[in-house]
Design a protein around this motif. Structure first.
Motif, PDB file in Angstrom:
ATOM      1  N   GLY A 176      61.367  57.557  70.312  1.00  0.00           N
ATOM      2  CA  GLY A 176      60.862  58.906  70.074  1.00  0.00           C
ATOM      3  C   GLY A 176      59.824  59.243  71.124  1.00  0.00           C
ATOM      4  O   GLY A 176      60.094  59.219  72.320  1.00  0.00           O
ATOM      5  N   ASN A 177      58.614  59.526  70.679  1.00  0.00           N
ATOM      6  CA  ASN A 177      57.531  59.825  71.619  1.00  0.00           C
ATOM      7  C   ASN A 177      56.485  58.720  71.650  1.00  0.00           C
ATOM      8  O   ASN A 177      55.345  58.942  72.066  1.00  0.00           O
ATOM      9  CB  ASN A 177      56.871  61.172  71.270  1.00  0.00           C
ATOM     10  N   LEU A 178      56.863  57.509  71.227  1.00  0.00           N
ATOM     11  CA  LEU A 178      55.917  56.400  71.151  1.00  0.00           C
ATOM     12  C   LEU A 178      56.365  55.235  72.030  1.00  0.00           C
ATOM     13  O   LEU A 178      57.531  54.838  72.016  1.00  0.00           O
ATOM     14  CB  LEU A 178      55.784  55.908  69.709  1.00  0.00           C
ATOM     15  N   THR A 179      55.427  54.682  72.783  1.00  0.00           N
ATOM     16  CA  THR A 179      55.688  53.452  73.518  1.00  0.00           C
ATOM     17  C   THR A 179      55.518  52.266  72.573  1.00  0.00           C
ATOM     18  O   THR A 179      54.878  52.373  71.518  1.00  0.00           O
ATOM     19  CB  THR A 179      54.745  53.336  74.725  1.00  0.00           C
ATOM     20  N   LEU A 180      56.087  51.129  72.934  1.00  0.00           N
ATOM     21  CA  LEU A 180      56.207  50.033  71.972  1.00  0.00           C
ATOM     22  C   LEU A 180      54.922  49.251  71.744  1.00  0.00           C
ATOM     23  O   LEU A 180      54.884  48.369  70.883  1.00  0.00           O
ATOM     24  CB  LEU A 180      57.327  49.082  72.396  1.00  0.00           C
ATOM     25  N   ASP A 181      53.867  49.584  72.468  1.00  0.00           N
ATOM     26  CA  ASP A 181      52.565  48.992  72.185  1.00  0.00           C
ATOM     27  C   ASP A 181      51.820  49.744  71.087  1.00  0.00           C
ATOM     28  O   ASP A 181      50.746  49.321  70.647  1.00  0.00           O
ATOM     29  CB  ASP A 181      51.704  48.988  73.451  1.00  0.00           C
ATOM     30  N   ASN A 182      52.385  50.849  70.613  1.00  0.00           N
ATOM     31  CA  ASN A 182      51.692  51.697  69.643  1.00  0.00           C
ATOM     32  C   ASN A 182      51.522  50.980  68.306  1.00  0.00           C
ATOM     33  O   ASN A 182      52.483  50.400  67.789  1.00  0.00           O
ATOM     34  CB  ASN A 182      52.473  52.993  69.444  1.00  0.00           C
TER      35      ASN A 182
END
Length: 367
Positions: free
Chosen positions: A186-192
């Motif tokens: 979506g609009n999130l990188t995987l470190d979120n």
């Protein structure tokens, strides 16, 4: 077929989602199931003349900005005329035929990833939950017919963390060997931190996070024109972003024991990103060997047969290097000659090659 006490594992294969998959949708969501639509084959789209209609949009989008190619649906003329792999093998309606194909190719085990779900499908949370549930149940049932040889990676409906946790628990109980992610969701990188509950549960269940190439960011995909930029721009490059975000933010240190894999994004980018890290963190870089990073952070990377495997084995570590045939998607000649081509390489020690197809995928997927 078993290779002594060790199994030969194809770390990256695919299923072509079929109409039968949507029979697993919950009754209240069945009217919103993906619907097969077709167009004449004398249009701009040629033999890519069949699509899934999902939430008002067609998948795959065969041309233009935001376009992408997929091998599903199988009703497309381009797929109907394939002779390299039978339809029953591609969509897992005939697991026995797929097992026979594996025997011919020399593999004891295949790990299976999706095709349609490589693409971001919907903003609707309820529909995403229903589609992921249907996929997971279809795969669990199909692979249960040969559970020692057909392994599958579960798709969590990541727009709902609570539903994702439920799906991951169910998937683990029903034979899944990994949790599917794309490089941006979506609009999130995987470190979120939004994803941390999923990482925690995957760690508790001994399931790896499998970061496969795919177009998980709808904003990003619309930057690119399929004919001019190809799918690399919005699909294959995203795992590189994830690697950067996960390593730079030390996410593996927060979840001791959790394994991360980067699948079907090639691997020659690894030395480039490591060089970047070393320049950014000159005073903090603690690794005398880059392979120590991959070992300590439990990171695995899948490469291809025509990459510089000796360089990658030195950089990533021979215990953290994977390889897969992309069965179902890949060029049939490459696919049929995958193991012979790998094992014929004179610059790669046999020890390293056998780890790539035996020890390492078994360690990563927990097989």
């Amino acid at each position: 077929m078993m290779n002594g006490t060790k199994q030969v594992v194809d770390a990256d294969t695919h299923v072509s989602e079929s109409q039968g998959m949507w029979d697993f949708l919950d009754q209240e969501m069945y009217r919103r199931r993906p619907v097969l639509v077709s167009v004449p084959d004398d249009t701009l789209y040629g033999e890519r003349n069949a699509f899934w209609l999902i939430d008002g949009n067609i998948f795959p989008k065969p041309a233009g900005r935001g376009g992408f190619n997929l091998i599903t649906p199988s009703a497309a003329k381009r797929q109907q005329t394939r002779t390299d792999i039978s339809l029953g093998c591609r969509d897992l309606t005939d697991p026995v035929a797929r097992l026979k194909d594996m025997d011919r190719l020399g593999f004891d085990v295949q790990v299976i990833y999706p095709t349609l779900f490589l693409i971001y499908l919907t903003d609707d949370v309820a529909l995403e939950v229903a589609l992921c549930r249907a996929y997971n149940r279809y795969m669990a049932q199909a692979c249960a017919k040969a559970k020692d040889r057909l392994k599958w990676v579960a798709i969590p409906p990541l727009r709902s963390i609570d539903e994702s946790l439920r799906e991951i628990r169910w998937a683990k109980e029903n034979g899944a060997v990994g949790v599917f992610f794309r490089g941006i969701e979506g609009n999130l990188t995987l470190d979120n931190p939004y994803f941390f509950p999923v990482y925690r549960q995957a760690s508790d269940l001994d399931l790896p996070i499998c970061i496969h190439q795919g177009s998980g960011c709808p904003t990003f995909i619309n930057f690119f024109n399929l004919e001019r930029n190809r799918q690399w721009s919005h699909s294959a490059v995203l795992p590189l972003f994830a690697f950067n975000d996960i390593v730079n933010n030390k996410i593996p240190e927060l979840f001791p024991g959790l394994r991360f894999g980067f699948i079907e994004a090639y691997a020659t980018w690894v030395p480039y990103l490591l060089h970047s890290f070393k320049r950014q963190f000159r005073g903090e870089w603690k690794y005398s060997s880059s392979a120590d990073l991959f070992r300590d952070y439990r990171i695995y990377v899948a490469c291809e047969t025509d990459e510089n495997i000796p360089l990658l084995a030195d950089c990533i570590g021979e215990d953290n290097l994977l390889i897969g045939s992309d069965y179902g998607h890949n060029d049939p000649f490459e696919q049929r000659n995958f193991l012979p081509a790998l094992r014929s390489q004179t610059t790669v020690p046999n020890r390293v090659i056998e780890k790539m197809v035996q020890d390492n995928p078994c360690a990563f997927y927990g097989i």
